[in-house]
Design a protein around this motif. Structure first.
Motif, PDB file in Angstrom:
ATOM      1  N   ILE A 311       0.804  -1.108   0.098  1.00 38.97           N
ATOM      2  CA  ILE A 311      -0.105  -0.065  -0.038  1.00 38.97           C
ATOM      3  C   ILE A 311       0.885   1.301   0.045  1.00 38.97           C
ATOM      4  O   ILE A 311       0.632   2.231  -0.557  1.00 38.97           O
ATOM      5  N   ARG A 312       1.746   1.329   0.875  1.00 38.28           N
ATOM      6  CA  ARG A 312       2.797   2.332   0.847  1.00 38.28           C
ATOM      7  C   ARG A 312       3.479   2.412  -0.514  1.00 38.28           C
ATOM      8  O   ARG A 312       3.629   3.759  -0.756  1.00 38.28           O
ATOM      9  N   ALA A 313       3.998   1.697  -1.142  1.00 37.02           N
ATOM     10  CA  ALA A 313       4.430   1.585  -2.432  1.00 37.02           C
ATOM     11  C   ALA A 313       3.439   2.159  -3.494  1.00 37.02           C
ATOM     12  O   ALA A 313       4.143   3.084  -4.415  1.00 37.02           O
ATOM     13  N   VAL A 314       2.250   1.920  -3.535  1.00 35.39           N
ATOM     14  CA  VAL A 314       1.106   2.252  -4.452  1.00 35.39           C
ATOM     15  C   VAL A 314       1.118   3.842  -4.022  1.00 35.39           C
ATOM     16  O   VAL A 314       0.956   4.491  -4.945  1.00 35.39           O
ATOM     17  N   ILE A 315       0.978   4.227  -2.884  1.00 35.37           N
ATOM     18  CA  ILE A 315       0.599   5.660  -2.722  1.00 35.37           C
ATOM     19  C   ILE A 315       1.851   6.375  -3.254  1.00 35.37           C
ATOM     20  O   ILE A 315       1.944   7.442  -3.752  1.00 35.37           O
ATOM     21  N   GLY A 316       3.393   6.112  -2.710  1.00 33.99           N
ATOM     22  CA  GLY A 316       4.108   6.654  -3.512  1.00 33.99           C
ATOM     23  C   GLY A 316       4.271   6.776  -5.151  1.00 33.99           C
ATOM     24  O   GLY A 316       4.680   7.764  -5.519  1.00 33.99           O
ATOM     25  N   MET A 317       3.923   5.756  -5.569  1.00 34.14           N
ATOM     26  CA  MET A 317       3.592   5.719  -7.186  1.00 34.14           C
ATOM     27  C   MET A 317       2.671   6.770  -7.471  1.00 34.14           C
ATOM     28  O   MET A 317       2.776   7.487  -8.398  1.00 34.14           O
ATOM     29  N   ALA A 318       1.473   6.629  -6.752  1.00 38.79           N
ATOM     30  CA  ALA A 318       0.585   7.617  -7.047  1.00 38.79           C
ATOM     31  C   ALA A 318       0.522   9.077  -6.910  1.00 38.79           C
ATOM     32  O   ALA A 318       0.639   9.852  -7.844  1.00 38.79           O
ATOM     33  N   LEU A 319       1.705   9.368  -5.837  1.00 37.33           N
ATOM     34  CA  LEU A 319       2.099  10.847  -5.720  1.00 37.33           C
ATOM     35  C   LEU A 319       3.171  11.143  -6.970  1.00 37.33           C
ATOM     36  O   LEU A 319       2.936  12.242  -7.360  1.00 37.33           O
ATOM     37  N   GLY A 320       3.974  10.353  -7.310  1.00 38.98           N
ATOM     38  CA  GLY A 320       4.875  10.530  -8.385  1.00 38.98           C
ATOM     39  C   GLY A 320       4.084  10.818  -9.600  1.00 38.98           C
ATOM     40  O   GLY A 320       4.268  11.781 -10.539  1.00 38.98           O
ATOM     41  N   PHE A 321       2.954   9.803 -10.088  1.00 38.75           N
ATOM     42  CA  PHE A 321       2.383  10.010 -11.318  1.00 38.75           C
ATOM     43  C   PHE A 321       1.401  11.274 -11.193  1.00 38.75           C
ATOM     44  O   PHE A 321       1.161  11.846 -12.255  1.00 38.75           O
ATOM     45  N   ALA A 322       1.051  11.654  -9.910  1.00 38.86           N
ATOM     46  CA  ALA A 322      -0.013  12.905  -9.936  1.00 38.86           C
ATOM     47  C   ALA A 322       0.905  14.220 -10.238  1.00 38.86           C
ATOM     48  O   ALA A 322       0.517  15.127 -10.730  1.00 38.86           O
ATOM     49  N   TYR A 323       2.292  14.209  -9.626  1.00 40.21           N
ATOM     50  CA  TYR A 323       3.059  15.213 -10.126  1.00 40.21           C
ATOM     51  C   TYR A 323       3.373  15.435 -11.755  1.00 40.21           C
ATOM     52  O   TYR A 323       2.773  16.680 -12.342  1.00 40.21           O
ATOM     53  N   PHE A 324       3.257  14.019 -12.401  1.00 34.54           N
ATOM     54  CA  PHE A 324       3.461  14.240 -13.847  1.00 34.54           C
ATOM     55  C   PHE A 324       2.030  14.949 -14.574  1.00 34.54           C
ATOM     56  O   PHE A 324       2.273  15.401 -15.420  1.00 34.54           O
ATOM     57  N   VAL A 325       1.016  14.500 -14.025  1.00 37.05           N
ATOM     58  CA  VAL A 325      -0.171  14.742 -14.539  1.00 37.05           C
ATOM     59  C   VAL A 325      -0.546  16.452 -14.394  1.00 37.05           C
ATOM     60  O   VAL A 325      -0.795  17.171 -15.189  1.00 37.05           O
ATOM     61  N   LEU A 326      -0.066  16.878 -12.968  1.00 41.59           N
ATOM     62  CA  LEU A 326      -0.342  18.156 -12.778  1.00 41.59           C
ATOM     63  C   LEU A 326       0.530  19.190 -13.531  1.00 41.59           C
ATOM     64  O   LEU A 326       0.370  20.163 -13.927  1.00 41.59           O
TER      65      LEU A 326
END
Length: 365
Positions: A311-326
């Motif tokens: 779950i922590r790995a997924v959260i980290g990945m989601a934060l990273g991809f959210a940066y690229f989208v924004l």
């Protein structure tokens, strides 16, 4: 040791080497897979030109690979961060470092240093290699993967304003004052933007000032009549320099060339916000690699046997991809004039820097 930003020299080198090798492995994997898929899509167009073969396919690969490396290097740093930190967590190495008195920032310091070096190398690589790759590939694709002619200053679908009026040309070619426009239409408009008349001509040459139409035909909208115009000179406020500035590819110019293009467009009274945002993003874009260890740090802390590591790995990945989208959304808003260029290029970086630091501080508490 609590007052040192980095851990011991041995531990710093160990973590930096571990992180760098995983970045390289992930980057090679991504580039290979994406290049194969891209080549499958383009090989038909490349081979469609008579005479093209294996050499042209390999030439395309040499032009496309630098672009893929530039685009997906931050993604590689993000994935490598999560893989590295998950491995350290599962092997209880993070717990050992914390038990030795290291803070969360000290654990991440070698990764941040490695990312900073990668950001610097990425900037140099983009400016020296990727810009040339973009410019060469665009020129090759413009001739349908045929022989690339020498630069003739060719522009297509040129729209320029001369006060209220609009000058359109299907093509513009030729250097300096010898420039020739092809399939020209000159629109005369009123204060509300409605078209009063239009004048068409197969070609036009620069008369300094204005453009001399060859065999023009004039159409009056109100009378719906077509006549020969009284004068064959139009658009005195448009110069060949303005025509040449209608097509500036920020991806194909390095930061110094783009600076000169922006100054030239600003001197000509043209809108430069899109190019200014691209100029700032040439700096903020490579620095995205520096954010990835912060955004993926959530995978490093917490007990691996608690069952929450995935779950922590997924959260980290989601934060990273959210940066690229924004980041892409902010650049789009900057291109449309919704954000100032500086905000469009730097706001996502600053926002996610604060988000990553907040997550890290909360984790450390």
């Amino acid at each position: 040791m609590q007052f040192d930003f980095f851990p011991s020299r041995t531990l710093t080198l160990y973590l930096a080497k571990l992180f760098a090798t995983r970045i390289l492995a992930v980057l090679i994997m991504l580039v290979l897979v994406l290049q194969v898929l891209d080549l499958l899509g383009e090989s038909g167009d490349i081979l469609a030109y008579h005479g093209n073969g294996q050499a042209q396919l390999m030439y395309y690969v040499t032009l496309r690979v630098p672009q893929l490396i530039s685009r997906f290097l931050p993604y590689s740093v993000l994935l490598a961060t999560i893989i590295t930190l998950m491995t350290l967590n599962q092997n209880s190495e993070v717990i050992s470092m914390r038990a030795a008195g290291l803070s969360a920032h000290q654990v991440l310091a070698p990764l941040l240093l490695t990312s900073l070096v990668i950001s610097g190398l990425s900037f140099v690589f983009n400016e020296r290699v990727v810009t040339r790759s973009f410019a060469t590939l665009d020129a090759w694709q413009a001739v349908k993967y045929g022989p690339v002619p020498k630069d003739t200053g060719l522009r297509t679908n040129v729209y320029l304003a001369d006060g209220r009026d609009i000058l359109y040309a299907a093509q513009a070619s030729g250097p300096g004052n010898t420039m020739t426009l092809t399939n020209v239409t000159f629109y005369v408009r009123d204060a509300n933007g409605a078209i009063l008349s239009e004048t068409r001509a197969p070609t036009a040459t620069y008369a300094n000032p204005g453009w001399r139409l060859v065999k023009p035909r004039h159409f009056d909208v109100a009378d719906t009549t077509s006549t020969k115009p009284i004068s064959d000179l139009v658009a005195p406020g448009i110069t060949p320099d303005k025509v040449r500035m209608t097509s500036i590819d920020s991806d194909g110019q390095n930061i110094f060339e783009l600076s000169r293009s922006i100054e030239a467009m600003r001197a000509a009274g043209r809108r430069t916000s899109e190019l200014e945002a691209a100029w700032w993003h040439k700096i903020s874009g490579p620095l995205a690699a520096l954010l990835m260890p912060l955004l993926g740090a959530v995978a490093a802390f917490g007990l691996a046997r608690s069952g929450q590591l995935l779950i922590r790995a997924v959260i980290g990945m989601a934060l990273g991809f959210a940066y690229f989208v924004l980041d892409n959304a902010a650049l789009a808003m900057g291109n449309f004039g919704g954000y100032p260029p500086l905000v469009a290029a730097w706001a996502p970086f600053v926002l996610f820097l604060l988000v990553g630091e907040t997550v890290l501080v909360r984790t450390e508490e």
